[in-house]
Enzyme design. Structure first.
Site, short mmCIF file in Angstrom:
data_model
loop_
_atom_site.label_atom_id
_atom_site.label_comp_id
_atom_site.label_asym_id
_atom_site.label_seq_id
_atom_site.Cartn_x
_atom_site.Cartn_y
_atom_site.Cartn_z
N HIS A 62 0.85 -1.20 0.00
CA HIS A 62 0.00 0.00 0.00
C HIS A 62 0.87 1.24 0.00
CE1 HIS A 62 0.87 -0.42 4.24
NE2 HIS A 62 0.20 0.67 4.57
N HIS A 64 1.20 3.89 2.06
CA HIS A 64 1.73 4.62 3.21
C HIS A 64 3.25 4.60 3.06
CE1 HIS A 64 -2.10 4.20 5.84
NE2 HIS A 64 -2.04 5.37 5.25
N ASP A 66 5.83 4.37 4.83
CA ASP A 66 6.74 3.41 5.48
C ASP A 66 6.79 2.08 4.74
OD1 ASP A 66 4.07 3.16 6.36
OD2 ASP A 66 4.64 2.12 8.19
N HIS A 67 6.03 1.97 3.65
CA HIS A 67 6.07 0.73 2.86
C HIS A 67 6.64 0.91 1.46
CE1 HIS A 67 3.79 -1.78 5.76
NE2 HIS A 67 3.50 -0.56 6.20
N HIS A 142 -7.43 -1.62 5.79
CA HIS A 142 -6.56 -0.60 6.33
C HIS A 142 -7.17 0.77 6.01
CE1 HIS A 142 -2.88 0.71 8.07
NE2 HIS A 142 -2.27 1.08 6.97
N ASP A 212 -0.57 -3.80 6.00
CA ASP A 212 -1.10 -3.48 7.31
C ASP A 212 -2.59 -3.81 7.33
OD1 ASP A 212 1.41 -2.31 7.40
OD2 ASP A 212 0.70 -0.30 7.77
N HIS A 270 6.11 -4.78 12.19
CA HIS A 270 5.46 -3.48 12.05
C HIS A 270 5.22 -2.89 13.44
CE1 HIS A 270 2.55 -0.45 10.49
NE2 HIS A 270 3.33 -0.52 9.44
#
Ligand SMILES: [Zn+2]
Length: 304
Positions: A62, A64, A66-67, A142, A212, A270
């Site tokens: 996805h 976000h 941090d990914h 999510h 997530d 995570h």
């Protein structure tokens, strides 16, 4: 024949001094696959001496940061290091525009062919397959569209019992049939039964990556009996309301998913930066699923 995952990062949201955001390398029979690509992933690939030019596929869950904030840097480094082999990125549809835009404004013409395959967050599908493996998307819940991935080996051929084949002088021409589970008759009418000369194929191995997501039992049938399950465990269960409002899971919930799915082994990650010692999360998940491990950077996990 390896089937193992190396953890490159397992922090959520922001990196910390000791933890990088999400990224993993899956090695299936020496084919390398990158799963998520948080900031600093390329440095982690160098640190753990991964032969990163052998990565041919990257799966992003996805958008976000941090990914995937590490993706452009990594794509650029492979270009600067002279990569010519094609690379395919799988992920949410807007990711293609993000990549193309950055290449355009920096006037970068990659030396290697870069292909992008959009992954739907509306329905699960087979997003990649070859003669050895199949990759399915897993619909997670999510704050923004998010898909996990299920990597599964295809069933192999039956295994020959070599000493018996030599002893009985089984002709070479018979071997393909026997491996495919068919009896073979030669021109003299001699019959060779596959059950006599072969064993069951080696067990197919599987890995599910689920990050997530809020606690979401709908994924259980799809990941049932998976050998290795990675499930996010951002928080401990004492702050369940915080997990719910951010569409994340607790360590206890990760354990419950593993237990209900009858997984072989659970990896949790995570982790929220609020946990200086993530062993509290490990212990919590182990109360429902004892075979739980922390997805710590540099650790390798196989299906055994
Ligand atoms: Zn997220």
């Amino acid at each position: 024949m390896p089937f193992e995952v190396t953890i490159l990062g397992s922090s959520s949201a922001t990196p910390t001094v000791h933890r990088h955001p999400s990224a993993q390398v899956l090695n299936i029979n020496d084919k390398l696959i990158l799963i998520d690509c948080g900031e600093g992933t390329q440095v982690q690939l160098f640190r753990y001496k991964i032969r990163y030019q052998r990565i041919n596929r990257i799966f992003i869950t996805h958008l976000h940061g941090d990914h995937f904030f590490g993706l452009m840097g990594f794509l650029s480094t492979m270009h600067l290091q002279g990569r010519v082999n094609p690379l395919t990125v799988y992920g949410p549809e807007p990711l293609e525009e993000i990549i193309r835009m950055q290449l355009k404004v920096s006037e970068t013409q990659l030396r290697y062919p870069l292909e992008f395959k959009a992954v739907s967050s509306q329905e699960s599908s087979i997003v990649y397959e070859d003669h050895e493996i199949q990759v399915e998307s897993i619909l997670l819940r999510h704050r923004i569209p998010c898909t996990g991935y299920l990597f599964r080996e295809k069933p192999g051929l039956r295994r020959l019992i070599k000493h018996k084949i030599t002893e009985d002088g089984v002709p070479v021409a018979a071997l393909p049939s026997l491996k495919h589970g068919r009896d073979y008759e030669d021109e003299k009418g001699r019959l060779f039964r596959y059950l006599e000369y072969t064993l069951e194929p080696r067990r197919s191995r599987s890995y599910a990556y689920c990050s997530d997501t809020i606690y979401h039992e709908a994924i259980i049938p799809q990941i049932a009996n998976v050998d290795l399950l990675y499930h996010e465990a951002t928080f401990a269960h004492d702050i369940l309301p915080r997990a719910e409002e951010t569409f994340h899971s607790t360590a206890l919930q990760a354990g419950m998913i593993a237990q209900k799915a009858n997984a072989g082994k659970l990896l949790i990650g995570h982790f929220s930066a609020r946990y200086k010692d993530v062993n509290v999360l490990l212990k919590e998940a182990q109360t429902v699923f004892p075979n739980t491990h922390l997805a710590l950077e540099g650790e390798r996990f196989s299906t055994d």
